[in-house]
Design a protein around this motif. Structure first.
Motif, PDB file in Angstrom:
ATOM      1  N   GLU A 145       2.385  13.687   0.653  1.00 19.42           N
ATOM      2  CA  GLU A 145       2.912  13.108   1.895  1.00 19.42           C
ATOM      3  C   GLU A 145       4.222  13.800   2.283  1.00 19.42           C
ATOM      4  O   GLU A 145       4.574  13.879   3.451  1.00 19.42           O
ATOM      5  N   GLY A 176       3.465   3.903  -0.751  1.00 23.08           N
ATOM      6  CA  GLY A 176       4.717   3.843  -1.501  1.00 23.08           C
ATOM      7  C   GLY A 176       5.093   2.420  -1.884  1.00 23.08           C
ATOM      8  O   GLY A 176       5.922   2.221  -2.767  1.00 23.08           O
ATOM      9  N   SER A 177       4.485   1.450  -1.245  1.00 20.93           N
ATOM     10  CA  SER A 177       4.774   0.061  -1.583  1.00 20.93           C
ATOM     11  C   SER A 177       3.818  -0.465  -2.653  1.00 20.93           C
ATOM     12  O   SER A 177       3.738  -1.676  -2.881  1.00 20.93           O
ATOM     13  N   ILE A 186       0.849  -1.201   0.000  1.00 20.16           N
ATOM     14  CA  ILE A 186       0.000   0.000   0.000  1.00 20.16           C
ATOM     15  C   ILE A 186       0.883   1.249   0.000  1.00 20.16           C
ATOM     16  O   ILE A 186       2.050   1.179   0.411  1.00 20.16           O
ATOM     17  N   VAL A 225       0.138  10.706   9.287  1.00 21.29           N
ATOM     18  CA  VAL A 225      -0.432   9.404   8.939  1.00 21.29           C
ATOM     19  C   VAL A 225      -0.534   8.537  10.193  1.00 21.29           C
ATOM     20  O   VAL A 225      -1.460   7.740  10.346  1.00 21.29           O
ATOM     21  N   THR A 247       2.439  -2.999   8.297  1.00 19.05           N
ATOM     22  CA  THR A 247       1.277  -2.188   7.909  1.00 19.05           C
ATOM     23  C   THR A 247       0.019  -3.070   7.887  1.00 19.05           C
ATOM     24  O   THR A 247       0.001  -4.098   7.208  1.00 19.05           O
ATOM     25  N   SER A 298       6.373  -4.291   2.016  1.00 22.30           N
ATOM     26  CA  SER A 298       6.117  -3.374   3.127  1.00 22.30           C
ATOM     27  C   SER A 298       7.438  -3.022   3.781  1.00 22.30           C
ATOM     28  O   SER A 298       8.123  -3.899   4.305  1.00 22.30           O
ATOM     29  N   LYS A 299       7.780  -1.749   3.740  1.00 20.19           N
ATOM     30  CA  LYS A 299       9.053  -1.349   4.355  1.00 20.19           C
ATOM     31  C   LYS A 299       9.046  -1.708   5.840  1.00 20.19           C
ATOM     32  O   LYS A 299       9.950  -2.371   6.340  1.00 20.19           O
ATOM     33  N   SER A 300       8.006  -1.259   6.541  1.00 19.64           N
ATOM     34  CA  SER A 300       7.943  -1.515   7.983  1.00 19.64           C
ATOM     35  C   SER A 300       7.684  -2.990   8.268  1.00 19.64           C
ATOM     36  O   SER A 300       8.070  -3.507   9.307  1.00 19.64           O
ATOM     37  N   LYS A 302      -3.583   5.999  11.825  1.00 16.27           N
ATOM     38  CA  LYS A 302      -3.336   4.580  12.098  1.00 16.27           C
ATOM     39  C   LYS A 302      -3.642   4.261  13.559  1.00 16.27           C
ATOM     40  O   LYS A 302      -4.264   3.257  13.880  1.00 16.27           O
ATOM     41  N   GLY A 361       9.212   5.165   1.710  1.00 13.69           N
ATOM     42  CA  GLY A 361       8.250   4.440   0.865  1.00 13.69           C
ATOM     43  C   GLY A 361       7.950   5.174  -0.436  1.00 13.69           C
ATOM     44  O   GLY A 361       7.950   4.581  -1.517  1.00 13.69           O
ATOM     45  N   GLN A 407       0.971  11.032  -3.824  1.00  8.94           N
ATOM     46  CA  GLN A 407       1.628  10.631  -2.577  1.00  8.94           C
ATOM     47  C   GLN A 407       2.975  11.332  -2.415  1.00  8.94           C
ATOM     48  O   GLN A 407       3.287  11.873  -1.360  1.00  8.94           O
TER      49      GLN A 407
HETATM   50  O1  LIG Z   1       5.801   0.091   3.189  1.00  7.82           O
HETATM   51  P1  LIG Z   1       4.975   0.175   4.418  1.00  7.82           P
HETATM   52  O2  LIG Z   1       5.799   0.236   5.667  1.00  7.82           O
HETATM   53  O3  LIG Z   1       3.966  -0.926   4.471  1.00  7.82           O
HETATM   54  O4  LIG Z   1       4.187   1.538   4.385  1.00  7.82           O
HETATM   55  C1  LIG Z   1       3.283   1.833   3.372  1.00  7.82           C
HETATM   56  C2  LIG Z   1       2.992   3.295   3.323  1.00  7.82           C
HETATM   57  O5  LIG Z   1       2.467   3.732   4.544  1.00  7.82           O
HETATM   58  C3  LIG Z   1       2.970   5.015   4.848  1.00  7.82           C
HETATM   59  O6  LIG Z   1       3.867   4.884   5.881  1.00  7.82           O
HETATM   60  C4  LIG Z   1       1.908   5.950   5.245  1.00  7.82           C
HETATM   61  O7  LIG Z   1       0.954   5.312   5.990  1.00  7.82           O
HETATM   62  C5  LIG Z   1       3.655   5.470   3.579  1.00  7.82           C
HETATM   63  O8  LIG Z   1       4.575   6.453   3.814  1.00  7.82           O
HETATM   64  C6  LIG Z   1       4.166   4.190   3.086  1.00  7.82           C
HETATM   65  O9  LIG Z   1       4.545   4.270   1.756  1.00  7.82           O
END
Ligand SMILES: O=P(O)(O)OC[C@H]1O[C@](O)(CO)[C@@H](O)[C@@H]1O
Length: 616
Positions: A395, A197-198, A195, A525, A254, A249-251, A529, A310, A391
Motif C-alpha cells: 500500500e 491497517g485497523s 480492516i 484504494v 469504512t 477505524s481511523k476514518s 471503494k 492505518g 499491506q
Molecule cells: O481505519 P480505516 O479508516 O477504517 O481504514 C482501513 C484501511 O483502509 C485503507 O484506507 C485502505 O482502504 C487502509 O489504508 C486502512 O488501513
C-alpha cells in the motif's frame, strides 16, 4: 427453453405469485476468472521505467554488476558475510545482506540518494507535510518517543492516550470494568472489528505474542463477509455476554467495518444484550464512529491521530489496546520500536539496518519492483508477519505516479507464510522455477524457553531441524542464484516484535524516497471503494425497476437489456447481470427464466411486488 430451476424457488419468500416453471438460473454455470496476464504488462512497465532510470548512474551500475552473477567462492562469501553483517547489540538483532549481490560500486552510486532519503526522513520526523496530497504530517515515529513530536500538544496527546490504554486494560483485566450481564464476572473475550491497517497489526501481534492463556482471548471480524461474521459470533456463543467489542477505524466510515459493527449489534440485540455497555471505539475525533460511540455511550473511546496512517498504526491505540488486553507488555513493544528507530536514524548506510534493507530491495528489484519479496519466518508465531508486511509495503510503495507526476507504476509484491512449512508447498518453484523473487528469512535463535528442550535423536532437537531447514533452503536457493536477506532475532518478544515493525516501517519510508514516491497515501484504494458504492447504487435502481415491472398485472418479466435501459445504464448490462446473479443466489425474491449460458435469453422479475416502495 432450457430448464433452470433451483436457486430462485428454494426459499418460501421467493415463491412466485405466478404459475410458472422456475428454473435454476446458474445451473452448470461456472465463474471463469481471467488468467493472470499482468506479468506481461508489468514487464513492459518495468522496461519503460528502467529505460528511464538507466539514465542515472546507479541503475547502469546495477545492470552491469548483475551480469557478473553472485559471489560463489566460499572464502570470499564469508568475507562478504562478515563485512556486511549488521548487529544491534542491545536488541540482539542481526541483518545479513551478504546473499544479495550488490557491488561496492553500486553502493557508492546509491550513496547520494541515501543521503537525500535520510534528509527527507529527518524532515518527516520534524513534522514536515510528508503526505502532500492529504496535507498531513506523518508521525508514527513519535508514538514511541513522544518527545520527538514537533508540538507539545501532540506529545501530551500521545502520552495521555498511552496512559489511558494501560489504565483501561488494567481495569478490564482486573474486573473493575465488567460486562453488565456478568456483574460478578469479567470480560473474557475481545471481538476486534476493523480492516486493513485497523486489523493486520493487531492480528500479527496477537499471533506473535499473546500468551497461551491470555486474560482476554481475541477474535477478528475484518471483512464484510456475512459467513465470516456469523462464524465469529457463533464461536463466541454465550461468551458474547462477556465480550468486549473493539471497533477500529481511523476514518470511522469504512463500509466493511460499519457492516461488521451493525452485524455484531444485531447479534447483541438478539441475545438480549446492551451493546453500548460492551463497545469500545478507536477512531479519529468526531468521525462518524466517534460520534456514534459518544451518543450511544459506549464503554470507552480512544483516539486515532490524523498524522498516523492505518498501516503504520500498530504502536497507536489501534495496536496497543488489543495487545494490552491480552496481557502483552506494550511498553516493551514501544521500547523495541524506539531502539530500532534510533538505529535507523544513522546516516551511515552500513550502520542503518533499514537503509540496508532498502538497498537490498532496490538491488534485487532493479528499483522498479521487478522481483517479489517472499517473507519466510521460521517460527510459527510469526506466521502473520508476511500478511502484515504485505499491506505496509504494497500500500505504501504500489504507486502509479512519482512525486514529480511521472507515471512509474512502482511497488514490490510481498507474500509468504512460514518455514519450513512452505518448503513443502512452493519452495520447489523458488529453487528451480521462474526467477521473479528474492527471499527474506526471519530467523529466531531461541527455539523454546530455557529448560524445555530435549533431543529427539542423539545431539539433535526439533528446533535444530527447523534451523537446518532454514540454512539448507538459504544455501540451496543461493546456489541457484536466488538472492536472500536474513533477519535474526534472539526470541519473539514484545521488544523484538516492536523492533521488527519499526525496522520495516523505516525501510519502506527510505525506499519510497529512493524511488521518489509518496509512501503515505493510497489513492488507488479509493477507486475500488468508489466503484463498489456505484455497484450498490445500481443494485438499488435494478430493484426499483424490477419492482415496478413486477407490480404490473400481469407481471412484466424483463430482459437484461430492458432492465439496463430502464435503469438508464445500458453500458452497465454486464454489471446488472452480475447483480441479478448474486441476488438470485441469495434468496432475494428474484425469479429468472431462460438459459444461464445465454444471458440474453434471460427474463427476470420479482416474486413479490412492493407497492409501498413503488409509490415511495
Ligand atoms: O481505519 P480505516 O479508516 O477504517 O481504514 C482501513 C484501511 O483502509 C485503507 O484506507 C485502505 O482502504 C487502509 O489504508 C486502512 O488501513
Amino acid at each position: 427453453m432450457a430448464s433452470l430451476s433451483g436457486l430462485c424457488s428454494s426459499s418460501p419468500s421467493l415463491k412466485p405469485k405466478h404459475d410458472r416453471v422456475v428454473i435454476p438460473l446458474f445451473h452448470k454455470y461456472s465463474l471463469a476468472f481471467p488468467t493472470r496476464s499482468n506479468s506481461c504488462s508489468k514487464l513492459s512497465v518495468a522496461g519503460e521505467v528502467s529505460a528511464d532510470l538507466s539514465k542515472t548512474n546507479s541503475v547502469g551500475v546495477l545492470k552491469k554488476a548483475k551480469q557478473g552473477g553472485l559471489e560463489k567462492d566460499p572464502k570470499a562469501l564469508w568475507r562478504r558475510y562478515v563485512d556486511w553483517l549488521y548487529q544491534h547489540k542491545e536488541l540482539g538483532l542481526y541483518l545479513d545482506v551478504s546473499r544479495i549481490g550488490f557491488s561496492d560500486e553500486f553502493v557508492a552510486e546509491m550513496e547520494p540518494r541515501f543521503q537525500a532519503a535520510f534528509k527527507a526522513m529527518e524532515d518527516l520526523e520534524k513534522g514536515a507535510i510528508a503526505n502532500p496530497d492529504e496535507g498531513r504530517m506523518v508521525g508514527h515515529y513519535w508514538l514511541r518517543n513522544a518527545k520527538l513530536a514537533p508540538k507539545p500538544i501532540l506529545q501530551v496527546q500521545i502520552e495521555k492516550t498511552l496512559d489511558a490504554v494501560c489504565k483501561f486494560a488494567d481495569d478490564v483485566i482486573s474486573g473493575k470494568i465488567k460486562p453488565p450481564s456478568y456483574p460478578e464476572g469479567r470480560f473474557t473475550q475481545i471481538l476486534s472489528v476493523g480492516i486493513g491497517g485497523s486489523a493486520l497489526g493487531p492480528q500479527f501481534v496477537a499471533e506473535a505474542l499473546a500468551p497461551d492463556n491470555p486474560p482476554l482471548k481475541i477474535r477478528f471480524i475484518d471483512n464484510t463477509d456475512p459467513g465470516g461474521i456469523d462464524h465469529q459470533v457463533a464461536q463466541l456463543g454465550p461468551e458474547l455476554a462477556s465480550t468486549l467489542v473493539i471497533v477500529i477505524s481511523k476514518s470511522g466510515g469504512t463500509p466493511e467495518t460499519r457492516n461488521g459493527l451493525l452485524e455484531v449489534q444485531k447479534a447483541f440485540r438478539e441475545a438480549g444484550l446492551d451493546f453500548s455497555k460492551q463497545g469500545v471505539a478507536i477512531t479519529q475525533e468526531n468521525s462518524l464512529l466517534d460520534n456514534t460511540a459518544r451518543i450511544e455511550g459506549w464503554v470507552a473511546r480512544f483516539p486515532m491521530f490524523d498524522w498516523v496512517g492505518g498501516r503504520t498504526s500498530e504502536m497507536s491505540a489501534v495496536g496497543l489496546l488489543p495487545a494490552a488486553l491480552q496481557g502483552i507488555d506494550i511498553r516493551e513493544m514501544l521500547v523495541g520500536a524506539s531502539m530500532m528507530d534510533n538505529a535507523t536514524r544513522s546516516r551511515v548506510l552500513k550502520d542503518n539496518p533499514a537503509a540496508l534493507l532498502a538497498l537490498c530491495w532496490y538491488w534485487a528489484c532493479d528499483g522498479v519492483g521487478s522481483k517479489d519479496m517472499v517473507i519466510l519466518p521460521y517460527k510459527d508465531s510469526l506466521l502473520l508477519f508476511s500478511r502484515y508486511l504485505q499491506q505496509l509495503v504494497m500500500e505504501s510503495l504500489g504507486k502509479e505516479f512519482d512525486l514529480d507526476g511521472n507515471r512509474v507504476n512502482q511497488g514490490i509484491s510481498v507474500y509468504g507464510n512460514k518455514g519450513s512449512t512452505d518448503q513443502h508447498a512452493y519452495i520447489q518453484q523458488l529453487r528451480e522455477g521462474v526467477h521473479n523473487f528474492f527471499v527474506t528469512f526471519i530467523e529466531v535463535l531461541r527455539d523454546r524457553p530455557p529448560g524445555h528442550d530435549w533431543e529427539l535423536e542423539p545431539g539433535v532437537t526439533c528446533g535444530d531441524y527447523l534451523f537446518g531447514m532454514l540454512q539448507g533452503t538459504r544455501s540451496a536457493l543461493y546456489a541457484n542464484d536466488r538472492e536472500s536477506v536474513t533477519v535474526t532475532v534472539q526470541e519473539v518478544t514484545p521488544r523484538s516484535v516492536g523492533a521488527l515493525v519499526a525496522l520495516y516501517e523505516r525501510a519502506v519510508g527510505l525506499y519510497a524516497s529512493l524511488v521518489n514516491i509518496n509512501a503515505y497515501h493510497q489513492p488507488g484504494v479509493e477507486a475500488g471503494k468508489k466503484a463498489a458504492g456505484e455497484v450498490l447504487a445500481l443494485q438499488k435502481r435494478v430493484l426499483a425497476v424490477l419492482n415496478e415491472a413486477s407490480c404490473k398485472e400481469p407481471v412484466e418479466p424483463l430482459t437484461l437489456e430492458e432492465v439496463a435501459e430502464r435503469c438508464h445504464a445500458p453500458e452497465d448490462i454486464e454489471m446488472i447481470y452480475k447483480i441479478i446473479e448474486h441476488m438470485a443466489a441469495n434468496d432475494r425474491a428474484l425469479i429468472a427464466e431462460g438459459d444461464c449460458g445465454s444471458p440474453n435469453s434471460l427474463k427476470v422479475f420479482l416474486g413479490e411486488c412492493n407497492l409501498d416502495e413503488l409509490y415511495a
